[in-house]
Scaffold this motif. Sequence first.
Motif, PDB file in Angstrom:
ATOM      1  N   PHE A 111       0.972  -1.279  -0.006  1.00 31.59           N
ATOM      2  CA  PHE A 111      -0.071  -0.020  -0.195  1.00 31.59           C
ATOM      3  C   PHE A 111       0.897   1.369  -0.037  1.00 31.59           C
ATOM      4  O   PHE A 111       1.901   1.275   0.798  1.00 31.59           O
ATOM      5  CB  PHE A 111      -0.979  -0.139   1.210  1.00 31.59           C
ATOM      6  CG  PHE A 111      -1.631   1.062   1.333  1.00 31.59           C
ATOM      7  CD1 PHE A 111      -2.768   1.447   0.483  1.00 31.59           C
ATOM      8  CD2 PHE A 111      -1.702   2.106   2.519  1.00 31.59           C
ATOM      9  CE1 PHE A 111      -3.738   2.653   0.552  1.00 31.59           C
ATOM     10  CE2 PHE A 111      -2.212   3.217   2.460  1.00 31.59           C
ATOM     11  CZ  PHE A 111      -3.367   3.566   1.802  1.00 31.59           C
ATOM     12  N   ILE A 112       0.646   2.067  -1.125  1.00 25.28           N
ATOM     13  CA  ILE A 112       1.639   3.485  -1.129  1.00 25.28           C
ATOM     14  C   ILE A 112       0.737   4.615  -1.279  1.00 25.28           C
ATOM     15  O   ILE A 112       0.026   4.662  -2.367  1.00 25.28           O
ATOM     16  CB  ILE A 112       2.135   3.381  -2.181  1.00 25.28           C
ATOM     17  CG1 ILE A 112       3.219   1.884  -2.366  1.00 25.28           C
ATOM     18  CG2 ILE A 112       3.147   4.632  -2.213  1.00 25.28           C
ATOM     19  CD1 ILE A 112       3.767   1.619  -3.633  1.00 25.28           C
ATOM     20  N   PRO A 113       0.108   5.249  -0.298  1.00 25.62           N
ATOM     21  CA  PRO A 113      -0.582   6.476  -0.221  1.00 25.62           C
ATOM     22  C   PRO A 113       0.075   7.540  -0.810  1.00 25.62           C
ATOM     23  O   PRO A 113       1.306   7.532  -0.327  1.00 25.62           O
ATOM     24  CB  PRO A 113      -1.283   6.853   1.082  1.00 25.62           C
ATOM     25  CG  PRO A 113      -0.340   6.047   1.916  1.00 25.62           C
ATOM     26  CD  PRO A 113       0.273   4.913   1.255  1.00 25.62           C
ATOM     27  N   MET A 114      -0.682   8.152  -1.663  1.00 24.71           N
ATOM     28  CA  MET A 114       0.130   9.335  -2.334  1.00 24.71           C
ATOM     29  C   MET A 114      -0.450  10.738  -2.079  1.00 24.71           C
ATOM     30  O   MET A 114      -1.675  10.889  -1.618  1.00 24.71           O
ATOM     31  CB  MET A 114       0.414   9.153  -3.873  1.00 24.71           C
ATOM     32  CG  MET A 114       0.771   7.828  -4.423  1.00 24.71           C
ATOM     33  SD  MET A 114       2.508   7.939  -4.445  1.00 24.71           S
ATOM     34  CE  MET A 114       2.935   9.006  -5.768  1.00 24.71           C
ATOM     35  N   LEU A 115      -0.002  11.853  -2.143  1.00 22.40           N
ATOM     36  CA  LEU A 115      -0.642  13.309  -2.042  1.00 22.40           C
ATOM     37  C   LEU A 115      -1.132  13.510  -3.229  1.00 22.40           C
ATOM     38  O   LEU A 115      -0.561  13.341  -4.366  1.00 22.40           O
ATOM     39  CB  LEU A 115       0.751  14.051  -1.763  1.00 22.40           C
ATOM     40  CG  LEU A 115       0.555  15.429  -1.711  1.00 22.40           C
ATOM     41  CD1 LEU A 115      -0.354  15.956  -0.313  1.00 22.40           C
ATOM     42  CD2 LEU A 115       1.590  16.431  -1.480  1.00 22.40           C
ATOM     43  N   ASN A 116      -2.335  14.125  -3.022  1.00 29.35           N
ATOM     44  CA  ASN A 116      -3.070  14.610  -4.230  1.00 29.35           C
ATOM     45  C   ASN A 116      -2.512  15.961  -4.491  1.00 29.35           C
ATOM     46  O   ASN A 116      -2.931  16.964  -3.583  1.00 29.35           O
ATOM     47  CB  ASN A 116      -4.499  14.545  -3.963  1.00 29.35           C
ATOM     48  CG  ASN A 116      -5.310  15.136  -5.059  1.00 29.35           C
ATOM     49  OD1 ASN A 116      -4.836  15.764  -6.075  1.00 29.35           O
ATOM     50  ND2 ASN A 116      -6.746  15.444  -5.054  1.00 29.35           N
ATOM     51  N   ALA A 117      -1.642  16.167  -5.584  1.00 35.01           N
ATOM     52  CA  ALA A 117      -0.974  17.182  -5.826  1.00 35.01           C
ATOM     53  C   ALA A 117      -1.911  18.405  -6.194  1.00 35.01           C
ATOM     54  O   ALA A 117      -1.808  19.659  -5.857  1.00 35.01           O
ATOM     55  CB  ALA A 117       0.053  17.391  -6.808  1.00 35.01           C
TER      56      ALA A 117
END
Length: 135
Positions: A40-46
Amino acid sequence: MLTIRRDLVDAIVAHARKDHPDEACGVIAGPAGSDRPERFIPMLNAARSPTFYEFDSMDLLQLYREMDDRDEEPVVIYHSHTATEAYPSRTDISYASEPHAHYVLVSTRDEHEEEFRSFRIVDGEVIEEEVKVVD
């Protein structure tokens, strides 16, 4: 069909609820060629937007390098919709560039109900698929 562990479903939903009212986004990587979501790799919503998501280009580049080093690929690409159903928008469809990935959408429009759906998106064609949640 997407087969996914319950803890990964819970992590996606928790990320979507945490980032609400903005859309959340991220990836679940798995061993290349396995179709098995594992990391699982949560990302930032740029874009930091309630109606649009965008991966930061540098974060995405770093993620793909990391997956290459680990012999992984993006098995699931997920994001949330904050006010609409969990179905790909025209923008989502136009940005879908991984023909082997499962595109998971979670709707956070109802704080008491979980709407979790998965799609294959290839050449602009959207096909919903069954989701099998396992322990």
